[in-house]
Design an enzyme around this catalytic site. Structure first.
Site, PDB file in Angstrom:
ATOM      1  CG  ASN A 105     -33.566 -18.362 -91.607  1.00 48.63           C
ATOM      2  OD1 ASN A 105     -34.526 -17.693 -91.964  1.00 48.63           O
ATOM      3  ND2 ASN A 105     -32.790 -19.003 -92.464  1.00 48.63           N
ATOM      4  NE  ARG A 148     -37.461 -17.262 -96.917  1.00 48.67           N
ATOM      5  CZ  ARG A 148     -37.014 -17.317 -98.151  1.00 48.67           C
ATOM      6  NH1 ARG A 148     -35.910 -16.701 -98.481  1.00 48.67           N
ATOM      7  NH2 ARG A 148     -37.657 -18.024 -99.061  1.00 48.67           N
ATOM      8  CB  CYS A 149     -35.368 -21.995 -90.468  1.00 51.01           C
ATOM      9  SG  CYS A 149     -34.945 -23.622 -89.823  1.00 51.01           S
ATOM     10  CB  THR A 150     -39.995 -25.474 -90.575  1.00 48.51           C
ATOM     11  OG1 THR A 150     -40.486 -25.062 -91.845  1.00 48.51           O
ATOM     12  CG2 THR A 150     -41.099 -26.143 -89.791  1.00 48.51           C
ATOM     13  NE  ARG A 160     -42.164 -20.711 -89.533  1.00 45.18           N
ATOM     14  CZ  ARG A 160     -41.708 -21.114 -90.714  1.00 45.18           C
ATOM     15  NH1 ARG A 160     -40.720 -20.461 -91.315  1.00 45.18           N
ATOM     16  NH2 ARG A 160     -42.240 -22.164 -91.312  1.00 45.18           N
TER      17      ARG A 160
END
Length: 113
Positions: free
Chosen positions: A7, A9-11, A14
């Site tokens: 995802n 948008r997920c830190t 990433r």
């Protein structure tokens, strides 16, 4: 080849991608929010993780608390909830053949190399 269910948008997701990049391992990114998993695909991932479906649920997500919290659900119903609302899935998930981990913390990934 490794697969990472990601995802963007997920830190943590990433961070996991960056970690995989540093290892030099080949990997494929699966954007599970865009390419919705089938029931059998999600069931197979849960089997590889060796967990119960409820353990893959992000139980603090608003969708979960508003729609499912406190209800008695079968494993099948929990899997169906994740298919209907993929944001409920814990992430990132990294798979290597028949082995898989929820990469929290990201160092767990090395367990499946």
């Amino acid at each position: 080849m490794l697969q990472i269910y990601h995802n963007s948008r997920c830190t943590k997701s990433r961070e996991c991608l960056a970690f995989l990049e540093k290892t030099g391992q080949e990997y494929e990114v699966v954007k599970y929010l865009e390419a919705i998993l089938s029931f059998s695909e999600l069931e197979a991932i849960i089997k590889k993780l060796r967990i119960k479906p409820i353990e893959l649920i992000r139980q603090k997500e608003k969708i979960w608390t508003e729609n499912f919290k406190g209800k008695i659900l079968s494993d099948r119903e929990i899997i169906q909830a994740m298919i209907s609302y993929p944001i409920l899935m814990e992430r990132p998930i990294v798979i290597n053949g028949e082995k898989a981990v929820i990469a929290r913390p990201i160092e767990k990934v090395v367990m499946i190399f």
